[in-house]
Design an enzyme around this catalytic site. Structure first.
Site, PDB file in Angstrom:
ATOM      1  N   SER A 180      15.988  20.306  34.635  1.00 39.04           N
ATOM      2  CA  SER A 180      14.799  19.865  35.897  1.00 39.04           C
ATOM      3  C   SER A 180      15.749  19.296  36.470  1.00 39.04           C
ATOM      4  CB  SER A 180      13.778  18.814  35.642  1.00 39.04           C
ATOM      5  OG  SER A 180      13.583  18.123  36.747  1.00 39.04           O
ATOM      6  N   TYR A 229       9.826  12.532  30.509  1.00 41.83           N
ATOM      7  CA  TYR A 229      10.158  13.870  31.030  1.00 41.83           C
ATOM      8  C   TYR A 229      11.777  13.932  31.155  1.00 41.83           C
ATOM      9  CZ  TYR A 229       9.666  18.241  34.075  1.00 41.83           C
ATOM     10  OH  TYR A 229       9.616  19.648  34.542  1.00 41.83           O
TER      11      TYR A 229
HETATM   12  N1  LIG Z   1       7.537  23.112  39.144  1.00 47.72           N
HETATM   13  C1  LIG Z   1       9.064  22.094  39.502  1.00 47.72           C
HETATM   14  O1  LIG Z   1       9.224  22.013  40.548  1.00 47.72           O
HETATM   15  C2  LIG Z   1       9.754  22.351  38.387  1.00 47.72           C
HETATM   16  C3  LIG Z   1      10.470  21.487  38.117  1.00 47.72           C
HETATM   17  C4  LIG Z   1      11.487  21.251  37.489  1.00 47.72           C
HETATM   18  C5  LIG Z   1      11.489  21.439  36.197  1.00 47.72           C
HETATM   19  N2  LIG Z   1       9.999  22.535  36.235  1.00 47.72           N
HETATM   20  C6  LIG Z   1       9.776  22.780  34.629  1.00 47.72           C
HETATM   21  O2  LIG Z   1       9.662  24.514  34.826  1.00 47.72           O
HETATM   22  C7  LIG Z   1       8.787  25.503  33.355  1.00 47.72           C
HETATM   23  C8  LIG Z   1       7.772  25.957  34.068  1.00 47.72           C
HETATM   24  O3  LIG Z   1       6.570  24.728  34.930  1.00 47.72           O
HETATM   25  P1  LIG Z   1       5.631  24.734  35.910  1.00 47.72           P
HETATM   26  O4  LIG Z   1       6.614  24.183  37.189  1.00 47.72           O
HETATM   27  O5  LIG Z   1       6.072  26.682  36.351  1.00 47.72           O
HETATM   28  O6  LIG Z   1       4.969  24.685  35.429  1.00 47.72           O
HETATM   29  P2  LIG Z   1       3.381  25.363  34.418  1.00 47.72           P
HETATM   30  O7  LIG Z   1       1.865  24.085  35.042  1.00 47.72           O
HETATM   31  O8  LIG Z   1       3.058  25.719  35.963  1.00 47.72           O
HETATM   32  O9  LIG Z   1       3.586  25.944  33.701  1.00 47.72           O
HETATM   33  C9  LIG Z   1       3.698  25.717  33.151  1.00 47.72           C
HETATM   34  C10 LIG Z   1       3.169  26.163  30.776  1.00 47.72           C
HETATM   35  O10 LIG Z   1       3.400  25.370  29.979  1.00 47.72           O
HETATM   36  C11 LIG Z   1       2.382  25.626  29.099  1.00 47.72           C
HETATM   37  N3  LIG Z   1       2.377  24.629  28.470  1.00 47.72           N
HETATM   38  C12 LIG Z   1       2.247  23.529  28.569  1.00 47.72           C
HETATM   39  N4  LIG Z   1       2.427  22.559  27.282  1.00 47.72           N
HETATM   40  C13 LIG Z   1       2.848  23.931  26.407  1.00 47.72           C
HETATM   41  C14 LIG Z   1       3.358  23.639  24.876  1.00 47.72           C
HETATM   42  N5  LIG Z   1       2.889  22.986  23.706  1.00 47.72           N
HETATM   43  N6  LIG Z   1       3.082  24.654  24.139  1.00 47.72           N
HETATM   44  C15 LIG Z   1       3.199  26.406  24.708  1.00 47.72           C
HETATM   45  N7  LIG Z   1       2.790  26.141  26.646  1.00 47.72           N
HETATM   46  C16 LIG Z   1       2.788  25.155  26.554  1.00 47.72           C
HETATM   47  C17 LIG Z   1       1.727  25.572  30.350  1.00 47.72           C
HETATM   48  O11 LIG Z   1       0.147  25.532  30.045  1.00 47.72           O
HETATM   49  C18 LIG Z   1       1.364  25.461  31.389  1.00 47.72           C
HETATM   50  O12 LIG Z   1       1.315  27.549  31.412  1.00 47.72           O
HETATM   51  C19 LIG Z   1       8.670  22.968  33.041  1.00 47.72           C
HETATM   52  O13 LIG Z   1       9.111  23.220  31.670  1.00 47.72           O
HETATM   53  C20 LIG Z   1       8.887  22.105  33.837  1.00 47.72           C
HETATM   54  O14 LIG Z   1       9.330  21.358  33.280  1.00 47.72           O
HETATM   55  C21 LIG Z   1       9.378  22.767  37.022  1.00 47.72           C
END
Ligand SMILES: NC(=O)c1ccc[n+]([C@@H]2O[C@H](COP(=O)([O-])OP(=O)(O)OC[C@H]3O[C@@H](n4cnc5c(N)ncnc54)[C@H](O)[C@@H]3O)[C@@H](O)[C@H]2O)c1
Length: 249
Positions: free
Chosen positions: A137, A150
């Site tokens: 991230s 985080y």
């Molecule tokens: N959206 C952003 O701008 C951003 C920025 C930095 C990092 N990320 C990273 O991207 C990745 C995807 O997240 P996103 O932004 O699409 O959010 P999101 O919440 O839409 O997707 C995350 C998914 O992970 C699943 N999840 C959560 N805990 C879990 C567990 N214990 N076991 C299995 N599944 C689990 C959730 O149910 C969800 O479907 C994450 O690792 C997040 O940290 C996203």
């Protein structure tokens, strides 16, 4: 493009946001995919392709990870690509962060990534060209207040990824991180409700991307993951690719 015809892929966090967009992108490019997520109901919505299997999994549960990863590899007949997208975000003033919150964030993001990777590595090494795409991230490298746990989990994932990229390089394995930021998803839609009520927005640096019209759709990261996991990324390993529209430069 059909870069994944015949490729066998496991994606965690596949029910929402970037993970879901990646499931759809790799299916569209011909992959056979197992999508694993803690959220059962949402996964059902994207089931339907005969090349997609949906599984319920909490990636922080060692026993469940070992069972689901093993069953997924059997079902797919091996494993070419692992995408560790599952993750959670919670925030707090660090001096008020309960140990339970700290442990849950590290347990899901960092330890969960380790558990799934450990279970998948033998099959990925068997192919001689396995690829792991992990999720860092922008918070790992740029200051994001109230998100110490985080950010630490994501910094840990970056270091973990560099380590395994080197360790297994002679067996043909590539390991890379994407470092997203400012992407529309479940996490960013609920970020504000996970921050302290008296959040000081001045402590954040830039919050908006330099290009585009605000936050970008998850497909903008899914396309980069498809590149990294395909032959187009064949000379990329042990690094992270920031995908944030220039929010952090
Ligand atoms: N959206 C952003 O701008 C951003 C920025 C930095 C990092 N990320 C990273 O991207 C990745 C995807 O997240 P996103 O932004 O699409 O959010 P999101 O919440 O839409 O997707 C995350 C998914 O992970 C699943 N999840 C959560 N805990 C879990 C567990 N214990 N076991 C299995 N599944 C689990 C959730 O149910 C969800 O479907 C994450 O690792 C997040 O940290 C996203």
């Amino acid at each position: 493009m059909q870069r994944f015809t015949g490729k066998r892929v496991l994606i965690t966090g596949g029910a929402s946001g970037i993970g879901r967009a990646t499931v759809l992108r790799l299916l569209a490019e011909g992959a056979h995919v197992v999508a694993a997520d803690i959220a059962e109901t949402v996964l059902k919505e994207i089931a339907g392709s005969e090349r997609l299997t949906a599984r319920v999994l909490d990636i922080s549960d060692e026993e469940a990870v070992n069972a689901v990863v093993s069953e997924s590899i059997d079902r797919l007949g091996g494993l070419d690509v692992l995408v560790n997208a599952a993750g959670i975000l919670r925030g707090a003033h660090t001096h008020e962060c309960e140990l339970e919150m700290w442990n849950r964030i590290i347990g899901v993001n960092l330890t969960g990534t380790f558990l799934v990777t450990r279970a998948a590595l033998p099959a990925l090494l068997d192919t001689g060209h396995g690829v792991i795409v992990n999720f860092s991230s922008t918070s790992a490298s740029f200051a994001h207040p109230y998100m110490a746990a985080y950010s630490a989990s994501k910094g840990g994932i970056q270091s973990f990824t560099h380590s395994i990229a080197q360790e297994y390089s002679k067996q043909g394995l590539r390991a890379v991180c994407v470092a997203p930021g400012s992407i529309r998803s479940g996490i960013t839609e609920t970020t504000v409700q996970h921050l302290p009520e008296d959040v000081d927005w001045q402590l954040f640096g830039k919050l908006q991307p330099a290009i585009g019209e605000g936050f970008a759709p998850p497909e903008s990261v899914a396309g980069v993951i498809a590149m990294l996991a395909s032959e187009d990324g064949a000379f990329i390993t042990g690094t992270e690719i920031r995908v944030d529209g220039g929010t952090h430069q």
